[in-house]
Design an enzyme around this catalytic site. Structure first.
Site, PDB file in Angstrom:
ATOM      1  N   GLN A 143     -11.257 -28.303  27.365  1.00 54.01           N
ATOM      2  CA  GLN A 143     -12.592 -28.444  27.931  1.00 54.01           C
ATOM      3  C   GLN A 143     -13.614 -27.582  27.182  1.00 54.01           C
ATOM      4  O   GLN A 143     -14.742 -27.991  26.946  1.00 54.01           O
ATOM      5  CB  GLN A 143     -12.575 -28.052  29.409  1.00 54.01           C
ATOM      6  CG  GLN A 143     -13.935 -28.032  30.085  1.00 54.01           C
ATOM      7  CD  GLN A 143     -14.586 -29.395  30.172  1.00 54.01           C
ATOM      8  OE1 GLN A 143     -13.903 -30.419  30.135  1.00 54.01           O
ATOM      9  NE2 GLN A 143     -15.903 -29.420  30.270  1.00 54.01           N
ATOM     10  N   GLU A 144     -13.206 -26.397  26.794  1.00 55.17           N
ATOM     11  CA  GLU A 144     -14.149 -25.451  26.192  1.00 55.17           C
ATOM     12  C   GLU A 144     -14.533 -25.825  24.762  1.00 55.17           C
ATOM     13  O   GLU A 144     -15.707 -25.728  24.390  1.00 55.17           O
ATOM     14  CB  GLU A 144     -13.548 -24.035  26.194  1.00 55.17           C
ATOM     15  CG  GLU A 144     -13.489 -23.381  27.563  1.00 55.17           C
ATOM     16  CD  GLU A 144     -14.855 -22.899  28.038  1.00 55.17           C
ATOM     17  OE1 GLU A 144     -15.803 -22.943  27.251  1.00 55.17           O
ATOM     18  OE2 GLU A 144     -14.954 -22.487  29.204  1.00 55.17           O
ATOM     19  N   SER A 145     -13.573 -26.216  23.944  1.00 58.06           N
ATOM     20  CA  SER A 145     -13.867 -26.346  22.510  1.00 58.06           C
ATOM     21  C   SER A 145     -13.277 -27.580  21.844  1.00 58.06           C
ATOM     22  O   SER A 145     -13.462 -27.733  20.629  1.00 58.06           O
ATOM     23  CB  SER A 145     -13.333 -25.106  21.775  1.00 58.06           C
ATOM     24  OG  SER A 145     -11.904 -25.116  21.777  1.00 58.06           O
ATOM     25  N   TYR A 164     -16.984 -29.225  35.033  1.00 57.10           N
ATOM     26  CA  TYR A 164     -15.995 -28.365  34.376  1.00 57.10           C
ATOM     27  C   TYR A 164     -14.753 -28.230  35.248  1.00 57.10           C
ATOM     28  O   TYR A 164     -13.618 -28.426  34.778  1.00 57.10           O
ATOM     29  CB  TYR A 164     -16.627 -26.996  34.133  1.00 57.10           C
ATOM     30  CG  TYR A 164     -15.777 -26.027  33.358  1.00 57.10           C
ATOM     31  CD1 TYR A 164     -15.948 -25.885  31.985  1.00 57.10           C
ATOM     32  CD2 TYR A 164     -14.813 -25.231  33.983  1.00 57.10           C
ATOM     33  CE1 TYR A 164     -15.171 -24.986  31.260  1.00 57.10           C
ATOM     34  CE2 TYR A 164     -14.042 -24.341  33.273  1.00 57.10           C
ATOM     35  CZ  TYR A 164     -14.225 -24.214  31.913  1.00 57.10           C
ATOM     36  OH  TYR A 164     -13.458 -23.328  31.203  1.00 57.10           O
TER      37      TYR A 164
END
Length: 627
Positions: free
Chosen positions: A487-489, A596
């Site tokens: 999800q982050e990168s 998120y």
């Protein structure tokens, strides 16, 4: 000497100006994919004193390549800075240049040595922006104005764009180039921007206006209404009612005002005013109706939840999100035994591989739908894709750590690819361990069912090692680590955010520093976070600390990872243990955090599936929680 060692030797020869060694090394590297980069680095070292023939030869040899286009940009920068505008026209290619500084140099070159009409058409495009342009535009703007091309309309339009963008210094500068009447109106626009309450003095804006300036007053009123709505939506709506009776606003202007009023009522937590606006104006704005549905959820007013979902556009009603909530509202209103109409809604939602699909499947007590279909790409296709020169350059640049140029080569090579080619490129990137690009490629191809490509088990050895270091007592599982990194990168280990977060799990250096001390992980400087092993270790320890803080509740920990633990604690305090878990997640105030959390929960299930394990969307303690 290996090819990569020879490449480094060539770079040293370029730096020393050792032409003899460079020529020898280039002969030995004639079949090396990065030979064009050796020439590129050599030429750019002496760009200011080059004969053009060497540049021409390089551009001819590297047409339609990333390195060729980048060389063109470097040449144009050099020629523009030296005002070599005849040569500039020779090297400029409009279809390849987007930088405003280079476009301004081109306009200047055209005005001096080419088609002045074409030059001034381009200047108009460059002029009509709400921000200051590059300083390279100053000279051609001055020439354009000197030739009398800055009309009242163009001055007003840019002034308005600048005010809309909040660039009041630029707007004031533009106003100085207007005639007396327009300058006074421009000053009034800036004054209304600063103090939109002036619109409540209706006599100033309704009635006699300077002759032939109705349009300017309309734009001042419209801008002021939007500004007033941000401050006080109720006053803005009242003003809108007065002004719409005096100005002939179009349908698009009306819809824009109503949409903004609805948004600002929502932002200012004026629920009744928003309900009244939507009902009385028959204003079917999906965002506003979704906000009303969420507010009704927060109040556990299930009748209103169903009411607002039924007023969404039909397409939105069929989304898994609203299928789930419509079914939930029917169950709450009529009881599970009587809400027969809820079951088909749950079944339809459960067909999706998503957070809501998994929620619906849990409600029905059925298995999750993963729909895992590998992309129809053969090994031969992957081999052919890998043989393309651009792909070979991207691979070799990635291998030697030239990631900026590697990404440029990849993006250039995949631009305009067909659906099949993008899937093949995704397979190739995955085989290289370049997971960010494999994910990017399948998303660009809009092929969402190859879970190996979309959800790679990236850096598995590091994730396993971190899990062992955490120990069996930790509530943190590897699937959650994968989900957060995904999800982050998208597994880009050198990712950098605007906020300063770095690496796979997007850690701020301050958070990493504090976590490193507690975790016993070596950390000296922010660039250490670009190391996958350091980043995953620190990110996992920080995530584990959030789990400990929030009673091993993964969705609260995920919310805290994204929005910060202090905000999450504040949201829990506001809801006072009144809401079921699904309602609490759905009504998280920040839409980014809401998405998120939902993605992380769904991705955790998918990563368990990818690892050959079955994992429920929620643990027992999470599903039973009231928040």
């Amino acid at each position: 000497m290996a090819q990569r060692d020879k490449l480094q030797a060539a770079r040293l020869a370029i730096a020393r100006g050792d032409q003899a060694s460079l020529v020898k090394l280039k002969r030995e590297l004639k079949d090396y994919p990065l030979l064009p980069y050796i020439d590129y680095w050599a030429i750019t070292r002496k760009l200011s004193r080059l004969p053009y023939e060497e540049i021409d030869e390089f551009l001819a040899d590297n047409q339609d390549t990333a390195v060729g286009d980048w060389m063109r940009v470097r040449v144009l920068r050099e020629l523009g800075s030296r005002e070599r505008f005849r040569a500039y026209l020779k090297y400029y290619r409009p279809e390849k240049i987007t930088r405003s500084s280079l476009r301004c140099h081109y306009a200047n070159a055209l005005a001096r040595h080419g088609d002045k009409q074409e030059a001034y058409q381009l200047v108009e495009e460059l002029w009509l922006v709400g921000s200051s342009q590059a300083e390279e535009c100053d000279a051609v703007f001055a020439r354009w104005m000197k030739d009398g091309k800055l009309t009242r309309e163009l001055a007003w339009r840019r002034h308005y764009l600048a005010v809309e963008s909040g660039n009041l210094d630029l707007a004031t500068y533009i106003a100085g180039k207007m005639d007396g009447t327009h300058e006074r109106m421009a000053k009034l626009l800036r004054s209304v921007h600063r103090d939109p309450d002036q619109l409540l003095d209706y006599s100033r804006f309704i009635g006699e206006k300077p002759q032939n300036h109705e349009q300017e007053y309309r734009s001042i009123v419209l801008h002021g209404l939007h500004r007033l709505a941000r401050k006080d939506a109720a006053s803005a709506e009242q003003a809108w009612q007065r002004y719409q009776a005096s100005y002939l606003f179009g349908d698009s202007e009306r819809d824009e005002i109503l949409r903004d009023l609805a948004y600002q009522y929502a932002r200012q937590d004026q629920l009744e005013s928003l309900r009244k606006l939507v009902k009385e104006q028959k204003f079917a704005d999906a965002y506003s109706i979704e906000w009303l549905a969420r507010q009704s959820l927060r109040e556990l007013d299930w009748e209103q939840v169903a009411f607002w979902i039924d007023r969404l556009p039909e397409k939105e009603q069929q989304q898994d999100r609203w299928l789930y909530w419509k079914a939930r509202s029917l169950e709450e209103l009529y009881g599970k035994g009587r809400a027969d109409s809820a079951v088909p809604l749950y079944r339809k939602a459960a067909e999706e591989r998503s957070y809501y699909g998994f929620l619906a499947a849990d409600t029905l007590g059925q298995k999750y739908s993963f729909v895992d279909r590998p992309a129809p790409v053969t090994p031969k296709q992957v081999e052919q894709m890998a043989a393309r020169p651009a792909m070979q350059r991207a691979r070799e640049l990635q291998a030697i750590g030239e990631l900026y140029h590697a990404r440029r080569e990849w993006n250039y090579a995949t631009k305009g690819m067909s659906h099949e080619e993008l899937l093949t490129a995704g397979k190739l990137a995955s085989s290289w361990g370049w997971y960010h690009k494999s994910i990017q490629s399948v998303l660009a191809a809009d092929y969402l069912d190859d879970l190996e490509l979309r959800f790679p088990l990236a850096f598995a050895d590091i994730v396993d090692d971190v899990g062992k270091r955490m120990g069996k007592k930790s509530a943190l599982d590897p699937y959650l680590i994968y989900a957060v990194a995904r999800q982050e990168s998208h597994f880009s280990h050198d990712a950098k955010s605007h906020a300063g977060a770095l690496g796979l799990m997007q850690l701020l250096p301050s958070t990493a520093r504090a976590t490193a001390r507690r975790a016993g992980v070596r950390y000296r400087r922010s660039w250490d976070l670009l190391s996958p092993s350091t980043n995953i270790a620190l990110g996992s320890f920080y995530l584990n600390s959030l789990l400990n803080r929030f009673d091993n509740n993964r969705f609260l920990a995920a919310a805290a990872y994204n929005a910060g633990p202090t905000r999450v604690a504040g949201w829990l305090k506001e809801t006072k243990n009144q809401l079921p878990y699904d309602v609490w997640i759905e009504t998280i105030p920040y839409s980014e955090t809401r998405r998120y959390v939902q993605n992380v929960l769904a991705y955790t299930v998918i990563y368990a599936y990818r690892s050959g394990t079955t994992l429920p969307l929620l643990r027992e303690n999470e599903a039973a929680s009231k928040l």
